[in-house]
Design a protein around this motif. Structure first.
Motif, PDB file in Angstrom:
ATOM      1  N   CYS A   1       0.516   5.775  -6.732  1.00 42.10           N
ATOM      2  CA  CYS A   1       1.657   6.697  -6.788  1.00 42.10           C
ATOM      3  C   CYS A   1       2.739   6.263  -5.811  1.00 42.10           C
TER       4      CYS A   1
ATOM      5  N   CYS B   1      -5.779   5.032  -3.700  1.00 40.05           N
ATOM      6  CA  CYS B   1      -5.467   3.739  -4.310  1.00 40.05           C
ATOM      7  C   CYS B   1      -4.046   3.283  -4.005  1.00 40.05           C
TER       8      CYS B   1
ATOM      9  N   CYS C   1      -1.748   8.142 -11.901  1.00 39.18           N
ATOM     10  CA  CYS C   1      -2.772   8.581 -10.939  1.00 39.18           C
ATOM     11  C   CYS C   1      -4.137   8.636 -11.633  1.00 39.18           C
TER      12      CYS C   1
ATOM     13  N   CYS D   1      -8.077  12.702  -4.050  1.00 37.48           N
ATOM     14  CA  CYS D   1      -7.319  11.445  -4.026  1.00 37.48           C
ATOM     15  C   CYS D   1      -8.274  10.275  -3.789  1.00 37.48           C
TER      16      CYS D   1
HETATM   17  S1  SF4 Z   1      -3.205   7.394  -4.022  1.00 31.31           S
HETATM   18 FE1  SF4 Z   1      -1.843   8.471  -5.449  1.00 31.31          FE
HETATM   19  S2  SF4 Z   1      -2.308   7.566  -7.478  1.00 31.31           S
HETATM   20 FE2  SF4 Z   1      -4.011   7.035  -6.127  1.00 31.31          FE
HETATM   21  S3  SF4 Z   1      -5.519   8.658  -6.458  1.00 31.31           S
HETATM   22 FE3  SF4 Z   1      -4.289   9.278  -4.683  1.00 31.31          FE
HETATM   23  S4  SF4 Z   1      -2.691  10.568  -5.529  1.00 31.31           S
HETATM   24 FE4  SF4 Z   1      -3.575   9.437  -7.258  1.00 31.31          FE
END
Ligand code: SF4
Length: 98
Positions: A72, A69, A46, A66
């Motif tokens: 995760c 992206c 992350c 968040c």
């Molecule tokens: S989508 Fe998931 S990996 Fe990406 S920033 Fe958000 S929590 Fe983190």
């Protein structure tokens, strides 16, 4: 001669703004399932460092910050992430060079 402003990734990410949905988190985890995951890849992948392991070993997560992206979601192989959607309209990250 002009100077070039050199910014780090944290500097650039720090320019983003967020409208956090305090009612409905767009990502949710099941800590009981996460406890069965030996690798816990979400912790290291992350970019916003939103996943952590508490001293008692429980995986914690906070959707505020968040970057949407999706990393995760891809690396979670145990099903610990029980919900992953984009934030509701008008919520979420607003990128500003980050
Ligand atoms: S989508 Fe998931 S990996 Fe990406 S920033 Fe958000 S929590 Fe983190």
């Amino acid at each position: 001669m002009s100077t070039v402003e050199r910014l780090t990734v944290p500097d650039l990410l720090g320019r983003n703004t967020y409208e956090v949905d305090e009612v409905e988190a767009h990502i949710a985890i099941d800590a009981a399932v996460c406890a069965t995951c030996a690798e816990k890849p979400c912790i290291s992948v992350c970019p916003a460092q939103l996943y952590a392991v508490a001293p008692d070993g429980v995986v914690t997560f906070d959707h505020a910050g968040c970057l949407e992206c999706g990393t995760c979601r891809i690396v979670c192989v145990t099903g610990g992430i029980v919900r992953w959607t984009y934030p509701r309209g008008s919520y979420g990250v607003r990128y500003r060079q980050g």
